[in-house]
Design an enzyme around this catalytic site. Structure first.
Site, PDB file in Angstrom:
ATOM      1  N   ASP A 211       0.828  -1.209   0.000  1.00  0.00           N
ATOM      2  CA  ASP A 211       0.000   0.000   0.000  1.00  0.00           C
ATOM      3  C   ASP A 211       0.870   1.270   0.000  1.00  0.00           C
ATOM      4  OD1 ASP A 211      -2.848   0.966   0.482  1.00  0.00           O
ATOM      5  OD2 ASP A 211      -1.849   1.952   2.159  1.00  0.00           O
ATOM      6  N   GLU A 263      14.612 -15.498  -0.096  1.00  0.00           N
ATOM      7  CA  GLU A 263      15.060 -16.607   0.751  1.00  0.00           C
ATOM      8  C   GLU A 263      14.041 -17.740   0.768  1.00  0.00           C
ATOM      9  OE1 GLU A 263      15.755 -15.397   4.775  1.00  0.00           O
ATOM     10  OE2 GLU A 263      16.890 -13.634   4.116  1.00  0.00           O
TER      11      GLU A 263
HETATM   12  C1  NOJ Z   1      -4.451   2.922  -0.836  1.00  0.00           C
HETATM   13  C2  NOJ Z   1      -5.584   1.998  -0.523  1.00  0.00           C
HETATM   14  O1  NOJ Z   1      -5.902   1.243  -1.661  1.00  0.00           O
HETATM   15  C3  NOJ Z   1      -6.709   2.868  -0.051  1.00  0.00           C
HETATM   16  O2  NOJ Z   1      -7.913   2.163   0.059  1.00  0.00           O
HETATM   17  C4  NOJ Z   1      -6.301   3.513   1.252  1.00  0.00           C
HETATM   18  O3  NOJ Z   1      -7.300   4.422   1.650  1.00  0.00           O
HETATM   19  C5  NOJ Z   1      -4.984   4.268   1.115  1.00  0.00           C
HETATM   20  N1  NOJ Z   1      -4.007   3.546   0.362  1.00  0.00           N
HETATM   21  C6  NOJ Z   1      -4.404   4.561   2.468  1.00  0.00           C
HETATM   22  O4  NOJ Z   1      -3.944   3.384   3.061  1.00  0.00           O
END
Ligand code: NOJ
Length: 549
Positions: A211, A263
């Site tokens: 993310d 690994e």
């Molecule tokens: C991207 C994620 O896909 C989204 O849903 C989220 O709100 C933001 N990152 C923050 O984590």
């Protein structure tokens, strides 16, 4: 180090995104859960995908639907228990499906033990140094440390009250205030995330979707940035790189992670969620010693015209080829308007951040028609592809959701300017006549399901010739059979500005973006079409066909 090259399954895989809150609810509380997912895995086998990616299911106050993680190495009781995760991984593997989990390293939840510790710790303490705490500006420190705005709206800084009751320091949150940003210059953070990687790798997961992969490192001086950041692209403006995105040092983190993954047996992968442009900049995330894949959001955002599609496909392939990585393709996910609705907006409309009552509504028939054509085009491209739950049903966005039902923090944080992402997160319909359309055993659904969704239910489409579900199945079957994911794209000269045409392995693909019909060459053998051709050999507007090459 695992030097065995293996099948490199990820280079051509089709990966299906399961949004755990909204896929299948086993206990009837209106929120999807891990046992629900396990119970529905056969759907993915029947559909014909290679892997599933699960959005977060970790302990979380759910301030941002689980992207606010309070404990990276456990399961939130609302989704089940750790044993349920183990069972899901095992059941996926026994069906030949790979399973990827979400990793959220840019920020924790404010309920994370680290942040709670930081709040009661002293200024300058090691506990505060896990996050980005700064003194405020102005005489009393009551102005934020810089001018950055948060992606969801408002300032990216929140002031705390010190343990002695006085107004205190500020902390950075690029998203919601309930998502404080971590300090990735702190070695303790780096070490702890490696422990988290190993925790899930040891349990057998096949990889991680990372993310906000472009956000971890901020420019050290936290300089002002006079522009809004909700576009979240790393390319900045006027040739300037935004100080909070896509900093060069972020790549050190992924090199370290890649070494850890290597690994392990069995080709575990990293995929970057990085809203970075241009394609060359994004390709840096998938250099041979970094991640395996990166989502191609430039493709998702491309307009529905032949020149735009041609240009984004060519640029993406060239940029990834230059680092030896596969290109990926994606049209929908849990953050954007579903493509069966998005493509029903007039061509050139900037992608809206949610649609609600009173907003201009897309044309649903045109949207689905183009949506199917777009999918057939996407799944004929070489590389990996991502599908988002429900798109195989041709599911539209929920665009008349009452605003009171909204849960995405975007809606409140933007002072009701942006409706946000709830419309693509509605629990999906499995059975037309069951409570909650078969999402769970009761009527409960954490977001309201539109009344018209019975017609999209899986049981109304399975086995029905021409249904969107059967189109997806057939496309995936042939894609696999013909090895299109590992093929090579060769462009054909296009007729005017409205037709896109290329060959990949055994198929010639043609999409008609223009208003006029296109007549196929004499003797062309049609393999698959996104819509039936009413006149043989004639491709109408907004239709993709596969021809035998
Ligand atoms: C991207 C994620 O896909 C989204 O849903 C989220 O709100 C933001 N990152 C923050 O984590």
């Amino acid at each position: 180090m695992n030097t065995h090259k293996g099948s490199e399954w990820w280079r051509h895989a089709v990966i299906y995104q399961v949004y755990p809150r909204s896929w299948a609810d086993s206990d009837g509380d209106g929120l999807g859960d891990l046992p629900g997912i396990t119970g529905r895995l056969d759907h993915l086998v029947e559909l014909g995908v290679d892997a599933l990616w699960l959005s977060p299911f970790y302990p979380s106050p759910q301030a941002d639907a689980g992207y606010d993680v309070a404990d990276y190495r456990n399961v939130d009781p609302i989704f089940g228990q750790l044993e349920d995760a183990d069972k899901l991984i095992g059941e996926a593997h026994s069906r030949g499906l790979k399973l990827i989990v979400d990793l959220v390293p840019n920020h924790t939840s404010s309920a994370h033990a680290w942040f709670q510790e930081a709040l009661v710790a002293e200024k300058g303490s090691p506990a505060r140094n896990r996050y980005v705490f700064r003194d405020g500006k102005g005489a009393n420190g009551d102005e934020p440390p810089n001018d950055w705005s948060a992606v969801f709206g408002g300032s990216a800084w929140q002031r705390i009250t010190e343990p002695d009751g006085t107004p205190g320091q500020w902390y950075l949150h690029l998203f919601d205030p309930a998502q404080p940003d971590l300090n990735w210059d702190n070695p303790e953070i780096r070490a702890d995330f490696v422990t988290t990687l190993r925790f899930w790798l040891d349990r057998g997961v096949d990889g991680f979707r990372v993310d906000v992969a472009h956000g971890l490192i901020k420019q050290r001086d936290l300089a002002n940035w006079e522009y809004p950041i909700h576009g979240a692209t790393g390319d900045g403006v006027e040739g300037r790189r935004a100080p909070m995105w896509d900093q060069d040092e972020v790549h050190e983190v992924y090199r370290q992670w890649r070494a850890v993954l290597d690994e392990y047996e069995g080709e575990r992968i990293l995929v970057a969620e990085a809203w970075v442009q241009p394609a060359e900049r994004l390709a840096a995330y998938v250099r041979p010693d970094e991640m395996h894949q990166a989502f191609n959001f430039e493709y998702l955002e491309a307009h529905w015209t032949a020149p735009d599609q041609h240009s984004v496909i060519s640029r993406s392939l060239a940029a990834n080829d230059s680092v030896g990585a596969p290109t990926t393709w994606v049209l929908s996910n849990h953050d954007v308007l579903r493509h069966a609705s998005r493509l029903g907006l007039p061509v050139g409309t900037p992608r809206p951040d949610g649609i609600g009552i009173g907003d201009a509504q897309p044309d649903p028939v045109l949207g689905l028609r183009r949506g199917r054509a777009a999918t057939l085009l996407m799944l004929s491209l070489p590389g990996g592809a991502y599908l988002y739950q429900g798109e195989e049903l041709g599911l539209p966005e929920h665009m008349t959701m009452p605003d009171e039902a909204r849960q995405d923090p975007t809606w409140e944080r933007s002072s009701h300017e942006r409706r946000g992402r709830d419309g693509c997160r509605v629990p999906i319909p499995w059975e037309a006549d069951a409570p909650s359309y078969g999402f769970g055993p009761t009527d409960a659904s954490w977001l309201p399901q539109p009344r018209l969704w019975a017609e999209y239910a899986l049981d109304r489409q399975r086995g029905v010739a021409g249904s969107t579900y059967e189109l997806y199945r057939e496309t995936l079957r042939r894609r696999r059979e013909l090895g299109l994911g590992s093929g090579e794209l060769i462009w054909h000269d296009s007729t005017g500005n409205s037709v896109l045409s290329f060959t990949n392995g055994g198929v010639r693909v043609l999409t008609n973006f223009g208003p006029d019909e296109v007549t196929l060459p004499e003797g062309a053998e049609v393999v698959l079409t996104s819509h039936p051709l009413e006149t043989a050999g004639v491709v109408p507007s907004d239709v993709t066909v596969w021809l035998r090459a």
